[in-house]
Design a protein around this motif. Sequence first.
Motif, PDB file in Angstrom:
ATOM      1  N   ARG A  25       0.756  -0.606  -0.096  1.00 46.80           N
ATOM      2  CA  ARG A  25      -0.137   0.197   0.639  1.00 46.80           C
ATOM      3  C   ARG A  25       0.768   1.123   0.505  1.00 46.80           C
ATOM      4  NH1 ARG A  25      -2.906   3.606   3.478  1.00 46.80           N
ATOM      5  NH2 ARG A  25      -1.167   2.661   5.414  1.00 46.80           N
ATOM      6  N   PHE A  26       0.838   1.914  -1.056  1.00 47.82           N
ATOM      7  CA  PHE A  26       1.422   3.219  -1.272  1.00 47.82           C
ATOM      8  C   PHE A  26       0.481   4.703  -0.983  1.00 47.82           C
ATOM      9  CE2 PHE A  26       2.983  -0.174  -3.742  1.00 47.82           C
ATOM     10  CZ  PHE A  26       3.945  -0.162  -3.587  1.00 47.82           C
ATOM     11  N   PRO A  27       0.717   5.034   0.447  1.00 47.24           N
ATOM     12  CA  PRO A  27      -0.362   6.600   0.356  1.00 47.24           C
ATOM     13  C   PRO A  27       0.218   8.068  -0.148  1.00 47.24           C
ATOM     14  CG  PRO A  27       0.955   5.953   2.475  1.00 47.24           C
ATOM     15  CD  PRO A  27       1.686   5.291   1.326  1.00 47.24           C
ATOM     16  N   TRP A  34       4.753   5.791  -8.617  1.00 51.21           N
ATOM     17  CA  TRP A  34       6.398   4.535  -8.613  1.00 51.21           C
ATOM     18  C   TRP A  34       6.353   3.221  -8.432  1.00 51.21           C
ATOM     19  CZ3 TRP A  34       7.750   0.566  -5.680  1.00 51.21           C
ATOM     20  CH2 TRP A  34       8.974  -0.114  -6.122  1.00 51.21           C
ATOM     21  N   ALA A  35       5.003   3.090  -7.661  1.00 52.26           N
ATOM     22  CA  ALA A  35       4.241   2.010  -7.903  1.00 52.26           C
ATOM     23  C   ALA A  35       3.614   1.258  -9.076  1.00 52.26           C
ATOM     24  CB  ALA A  35       3.343   1.610  -6.844  1.00 52.26           C
ATOM     25  N   ALA A  73      -3.778   3.424  -4.988  1.00 49.84           N
ATOM     26  CA  ALA A  73      -2.309   3.117  -3.482  1.00 49.84           C
ATOM     27  C   ALA A  73      -2.506   1.678  -3.202  1.00 49.84           C
ATOM     28  CB  ALA A  73      -3.741   3.493  -2.354  1.00 49.84           C
ATOM     29  N   VAL A  74      -2.777   0.136  -4.099  1.00 52.76           N
ATOM     30  CA  VAL A  74      -2.851  -0.637  -3.553  1.00 52.76           C
ATOM     31  C   VAL A  74      -2.249  -1.525  -5.110  1.00 52.76           C
ATOM     32  CG1 VAL A  74      -3.676  -2.903  -2.676  1.00 52.76           C
ATOM     33  CG2 VAL A  74      -3.800  -0.898  -1.719  1.00 52.76           C
ATOM     34  N   GLU A 105       4.038   1.648   2.822  1.00 51.10           N
ATOM     35  CA  GLU A 105       3.378   1.998   3.883  1.00 51.10           C
ATOM     36  C   GLU A 105       3.247   1.108   4.674  1.00 51.10           C
ATOM     37  OE1 GLU A 105       0.238   4.613   6.427  1.00 51.10           O
ATOM     38  OE2 GLU A 105       2.007   5.600   5.221  1.00 51.10           O
ATOM     39  N   ASP A 106       2.907   0.336   3.891  1.00 53.21           N
ATOM     40  CA  ASP A 106       2.451  -1.164   4.677  1.00 53.21           C
ATOM     41  C   ASP A 106       2.189  -2.472   3.551  1.00 53.21           C
ATOM     42  OD1 ASP A 106       0.638  -0.289   6.768  1.00 53.21           O
ATOM     43  OD2 ASP A 106      -0.702   0.587   5.168  1.00 53.21           O
TER      44      ASP A 106
END
Length: 250
Positions: A25-27, A34-35, A73-74, A105-106
């Motif tokens: 998960r990218f907030p 990037w993801a 985000a995911v 972040e996760d």
Amino acid sequence: MLTMDSPRLCEEERTIQTVCLSFFRFPTLSGRLWAFAQMGFARPVLASMPEVKFWKLFGSGVGEGFTPIPNTAVYAVMTVFDDRKTAQDVLTHSPLFARYRAWAEDHWSVFLHPTSVRGAWAGETPFTETGADISKGPLVALTRATLRPRNIAKFWGRVPAISKMIGSDPNVIFKIGIGEVPWFHQVTFSIWPNAEKMAEFARLDGPHARAIKAVREHDWFREELYARFTIAGEFGTWPDLHSLAPKVLK
């Protein structure tokens, strides 16, 4: 929480096929950009790893993932290995996965042993049935389908009701919808406490059962795969997901 290096592997696990599904998960905006870029840049890296026998990169949908609206985000990565130790070594030491963890972040990875497989994925059968014991602990259900273009609207029209049904089921430990190509290549991933609860949901009369009937009657999918797994371990944390370690470690 189970860590990558903590489990002691029995001899059987050293030779049994291990499938790993890793969620990130990218907030932040920079993390999401990037993801998204990794959906292209990570491909040659994974293809160059001889230990990785099969791999796929996924985006997800908003909410619990079972929607046609992308969730920026995911993201998720699937990797398949000949054995559990190799899976742990690659996820621990690979620069690619280290970069994913650094930006996210996760992050949460779950190690799986296939128990049943039916169908094909991009013309391949990537999972090998291991004969793992399904009488203990949680089970994973994974479905993957390539939709025929003419059936896109009909399929997604049924998804909200199915999502609501599975989302309200108290027996579902974890569920998410992910995809390789938005709207066309879809994957559902869910964790159930045991085989009985999983079967109960499959037998229920409702949106899910009616959608399956429509799939069969009207040939909605060009290709499909259904697989079940036992859980061999996990690594990392995920929001609102309690550790599975007490349930899967003996």
